[in-house]
Design an enzyme around this catalytic site. Structure first.
Site, mmCIF file in Angstrom:
data_model
loop_
_atom_site.group_PDB
_atom_site.id
_atom_site.type_symbol
_atom_site.label_atom_id
_atom_site.label_comp_id
_atom_site.label_asym_id
_atom_site.label_seq_id
_atom_site.Cartn_x
_atom_site.Cartn_y
_atom_site.Cartn_z
ATOM 1 N N GLY A 46 0.842 -1.199 0.000
ATOM 2 C CA GLY A 46 0.000 0.000 0.000
ATOM 3 C C GLY A 46 0.874 1.244 0.000
ATOM 4 O O GLY A 46 1.882 1.287 0.690
ATOM 5 N N GLU B 36 5.677 -5.192 5.843
ATOM 6 C CA GLU B 36 5.885 -6.614 6.160
ATOM 7 C C GLU B 36 5.954 -7.500 4.905
ATOM 8 O O GLU B 36 6.829 -8.344 4.774
ATOM 9 C CB GLU B 36 4.715 -7.027 7.080
ATOM 10 C CG GLU B 36 4.417 -8.487 7.172
ATOM 11 C CD GLU B 36 5.225 -9.169 8.261
ATOM 12 O OE1 GLU B 36 5.969 -8.485 8.980
ATOM 13 O OE2 GLU B 36 5.104 -10.399 8.347
ATOM 14 N N ILE C 93 1.560 2.957 6.781
ATOM 15 C CA ILE C 93 0.756 3.833 7.634
ATOM 16 C C ILE C 93 0.309 3.063 8.874
ATOM 17 O O ILE C 93 -0.026 3.657 9.882
ATOM 18 C CB ILE C 93 -0.474 4.425 6.898
ATOM 19 C CG1 ILE C 93 -1.472 3.343 6.500
ATOM 20 C CG2 ILE C 93 -0.060 5.273 5.718
ATOM 21 C CD1 ILE C 93 -2.856 3.893 6.210
ATOM 22 N N ASP C 94 0.279 1.726 8.784
ATOM 23 C CA ASP C 94 -0.225 0.912 9.900
ATOM 24 C C ASP C 94 0.738 0.860 11.095
ATOM 25 O O ASP C 94 0.323 0.493 12.191
ATOM 26 C CB ASP C 94 -0.477 -0.527 9.437
ATOM 27 C CG ASP C 94 -1.617 -0.625 8.440
ATOM 28 O OD1 ASP C 94 -2.377 0.352 8.327
ATOM 29 O OD2 ASP C 94 -1.737 -1.672 7.784
ATOM 30 N N ARG D 167 -25.817 12.209 18.282
ATOM 31 C CA ARG D 167 -25.526 10.927 17.623
ATOM 32 C C ARG D 167 -24.271 10.242 18.162
ATOM 33 O O ARG D 167 -23.379 10.896 18.706
ATOM 34 C CB ARG D 167 -25.288 11.157 16.122
ATOM 35 C CG ARG D 167 -26.570 11.365 15.356
ATOM 36 C CD ARG D 167 -26.264 11.684 13.910
ATOM 37 N NE ARG D 167 -27.510 11.789 13.148
ATOM 38 C CZ ARG D 167 -27.618 12.414 11.995
ATOM 39 N NH1 ARG D 167 -26.575 13.015 11.444
ATOM 40 N NH2 ARG D 167 -28.765 12.442 11.368
ATOM 41 N N MET E 34 -7.855 2.585 9.127
ATOM 42 C CA MET E 34 -7.101 1.433 8.624
ATOM 43 C C MET E 34 -6.349 0.728 9.752
ATOM 44 O O MET E 34 -6.154 1.292 10.827
ATOM 45 C CB MET E 34 -6.170 1.854 7.505
ATOM 46 C CG MET E 34 -6.901 2.015 6.177
ATOM 47 S SD MET E 34 -5.778 2.281 4.805
ATOM 48 C CE MET E 34 -6.930 2.099 3.429
ATOM 49 N N ARG F 220 -5.377 -3.541 9.668
ATOM 50 C CA ARG F 220 -6.075 -4.839 9.639
ATOM 51 C C ARG F 220 -5.551 -5.811 10.681
ATOM 52 O O ARG F 220 -6.291 -6.640 11.172
ATOM 53 C CB ARG F 220 -6.043 -5.454 8.245
ATOM 54 C CG ARG F 220 -4.709 -5.541 7.604
ATOM 55 C CD ARG F 220 -4.865 -6.074 6.191
ATOM 56 N NE ARG F 220 -3.729 -5.695 5.380
ATOM 57 C CZ ARG F 220 -3.717 -5.684 4.078
ATOM 58 N NH1 ARG F 220 -4.792 -6.020 3.418
ATOM 59 N NH2 ARG F 220 -2.641 -5.352 3.411
ATOM 60 N N VAL G 65 -8.218 7.843 2.198
ATOM 61 C CA VAL G 65 -7.892 9.245 2.511
ATOM 62 C C VAL G 65 -6.694 9.273 3.473
ATOM 63 O O VAL G 65 -5.852 10.170 3.408
ATOM 64 C CB VAL G 65 -9.121 9.931 3.165
ATOM 65 C CG1 VAL G 65 -8.765 11.271 3.769
ATOM 66 C CG2 VAL G 65 -10.228 10.087 2.139
HETATM 67 O O1 F6P Z 1 -0.878 -1.252 3.596
HETATM 68 C C1 F6P Z 1 -1.613 -0.680 4.553
HETATM 69 C C2 F6P Z 1 -3.084 -0.635 4.258
HETATM 70 O O2 F6P Z 1 -3.422 0.711 4.079
HETATM 71 C C3 F6P Z 1 -3.916 -1.300 5.331
HETATM 72 O O3 F6P Z 1 -4.120 -0.487 6.448
HETATM 73 C C4 F6P Z 1 -5.162 -1.618 4.594
HETATM 74 O O4 F6P Z 1 -5.823 -2.707 5.184
HETATM 75 C C5 F6P Z 1 -4.674 -1.978 3.247
HETATM 76 O O5 F6P Z 1 -3.454 -1.316 3.078
HETATM 77 C C6 F6P Z 1 -5.617 -1.655 2.119
HETATM 78 O O6 F6P Z 1 -5.062 -2.136 0.963
HETATM 79 P P1 F6P Z 1 -5.613 -1.836 -0.502
HETATM 80 O O7 F6P Z 1 -5.286 -0.406 -0.806
HETATM 81 O O8 F6P Z 1 -4.847 -2.765 -1.359
HETATM 82 O O9 F6P Z 1 -7.068 -2.078 -0.475
#
Ligand code: F6P
Length: 345
Positions: free
Chosen positions: A10, A103, A126-127, A162, A169, A171, A274
Site C-alpha cells: 500500500g 511486512e 501507515i499501519d 448521535r 485502517m 487490519r 484518505v
Molecule cells: O498497507 C496498509 C493498508 O493501508 C492497510 O491499512 C489496509 O488494510 C490496506 O493497506 C488496504 O489495501 P488496498 O489499498 O490494497 O485495499
C-alpha cells in the site's frame, strides 16, 4: 554502484521523500547510478525501470504516493517469479536493491536476500505494524488525518445527538485507531489486538449518555477489529497475493448494532484511503529522509539483508529477518493504561 529502488504494498505518504534522499545521497556522495523499478516487485519480475537522478526527483518531497508506482505482486506466488527477479537484476546490472515497503514487501526482500540477492530494506506503512522500528513513516500522517476527521465528527455528532463510528485502517494492528482515538477523545476504541464485546461497548455508551448526560460519542474502530467469537457477524472479502482479506465493513456493522441495541442514532464514517493519500506531515518527511540517507549508507557499508529503523530516536540497522518475523502490535499498556481511562466519559 548501480543501485535500484522499489516501493511495494500500500502506498504511504513519505515514499517520495525516501526516493529523493536515496538519489541525492547516492548520486552526490557516492557517485551512484540510480534506477527505480516500477510498481513494486512487478517491475522487478518484468524488468521495467525508470532512471532516477537528482533532476528527476526534484519537487517530490511533499508529494504523496510514489513516483515509482506500487503493487501487491508477490514473486513467490507467481510461477517463475523468483527466477525472473534474479534474471532482471542481473540483466540490468543492478548491484544492490533498496526495497521500501512493509511486512509483505520486506518479507520478499528477506527471502531474496537468503537466496543471495543484495538488498537493503526501508520500513514504510501507515499501519506502523512493522517490527524492529519504533515508527514507520506514513503513520504520523495517517494519525493526523484521522484526528482531523474525528475533531470534525465531534461537532456534527453533538448537533444531532448521535454516536459516530469512525473506521480507520489497520487490519492486523490498531496503532492508528489507538493514537487517533486518544488524540481525538474517543469514547471507545476497538482494535484487532483485543476482541471486543458489543454488549460492553453498548453499556459504555449507555453509561455515558444516560448517566453522565453526554449527548454524543465517537467510537473509533480499526478495520481489523473483531468481536468476541459468536457475538456479532462480519463480512469477508477477496484475498490478495499475500493472503490478506480485503477488509471494510466493521464500521457499518458496529453502527447497526449500536443503534439497534441502544436506540441512539448512529452513523459511520469510513476514512479509507484518505488516510494514505496526500502530503506527508513534516515529521514523516524528516523520518523518510533520514531513512533514505541511512539506506544508501547501508548499501555502501555492504549491510545487505538489513533494514534501517528508528530506535530511541536514532537510526539503526536491524536484520530484515527480525523485522518481518512478527508484526508489531499495539502496546497494551498504552491501550488499557491510557486510552481506556477515557472510555465512557
Ligand atoms: O498497507 C496498509 C493498508 O493501508 C492497510 O491499512 C489496509 O488494510 C490496506 O493497506 C488496504 O489495501 P488496498 O489499498 O490494497 O485495499
Amino acid at each position: 554502484m548501480r543501485v535500484a529502488m522499489l516501493t511495494g504494498g500500500g502506498d504511504c505518504p513519505g515514499l517520495n521523500a525516501v526516493i529523493r534522499a536515496v538519489v541525492r545521497q547516492g548520486e552526490r556522495t557516492y557517485g551512484d547510478e540510480l534506477v527505480g523499478f516500477l510498481d513494486g516487485w512487478r517491475g522487478v519480475i518484468e524488468g521495467e525501470t525508470r532512471p532516477l537522478d537528482v533532476n528527476a526527483t526534484r519537487g517530490i518531497l511533499a508529494r504523496g504516493g510514489t513516483i515509482l508506482g506500487s503493487s501487491r505482486t508477490n514473486p513467490f506466488k507467481i510461477e517463475g517469479g523468483v527466477d525472473a527477479c534474479k534474471e532482471s537484476l542481473e540483466a540490468l546490472g543492478i548491484d544492490v536493491l533498496v526495497a521500501i515497503g512493509g511486512e509483505d514487501t520486506l518479507g520478499v526482500a528477506n527471502k531474496l536476500h537468503e537466496l543471495g540477492v543484495r538488498v537493503v530494506g526501508v520500513p514504510k506503512t501507515i499501519d506502523n505494524d512493522l517490527s524492529g522500528t519504533e515508527l514507520t513513516f506514513g503513520f504520523d500522517t495517517a494519525v493526523q488525518i484521522a484526528v482531523e476527521a474525528i475533531d470534525r465528527l465531534h461537532t456534527t455528532a453533538e448537533s444531532h445527538n448521535r454516536v459516530m463510528v469512525v473506521e480507520v485502517m489497520g487490519r492486523h494492528a490498531g496503532h492508528i485507531a489507538t493514537w487517533a482515538g486518544i488524540a481525538g477523545g474517543a469514547a471507545n476504541i476497538l482494535i484487532p489486538e483485543e476482541a471486543f464485546d458489543i454488549d460492553e461497548v453498548c453499556a459504555t455508551l449507555r453509561h455515558r449518555h444516560d448517566e453522565l448526560g453526554r449527548n454524543a460519542s465517537i467510537v473509533v474502530a480499526a478495520e481489523g477489529a473483531a468481536p468476541k467469537e459468536g457475538t456479532m457477524t462480519l463480512q469477508t472479502g477477496e484475498v490478495d497475493q499475500f493472503g490478506h482479506v480485503r477488509l471494510g465493513g466493521i464500521g457499518q456493522r458496529l453502527a447497526e448494532e449500536i443503534e439497534g441495541r441502544t436506540g441512539y442514532e448512529t452513523r459511520q464514517t469510513v476514512l479509507g484511503h484518505v488516510q494514505r493519500g496526500g502530503t506527508p506531515t513534516a515529521f514523516d518527511r524528516i523520518l523518510a529522509t533520514r531513512f533514505g540517507i541511512a539506506a544508501i549508507d547501508a548499501v555502501h557499508d555492504e549491510a545487505f539483508g538489513q533494514m534501517v529503523a528508528l530506535q530511541c530516536g536514532q537510526i539503526v540497522r536491524v536484520p530484515l529477518s527480525e523485522a518481518v518475523g512478527t508484526l508489531k502490535t499495539v502496546d497494551l499498556d498504552l491501550y488499557h493504561g491510557v486510552a481506556e481511562r477515557f472510555f465512557a466519559g
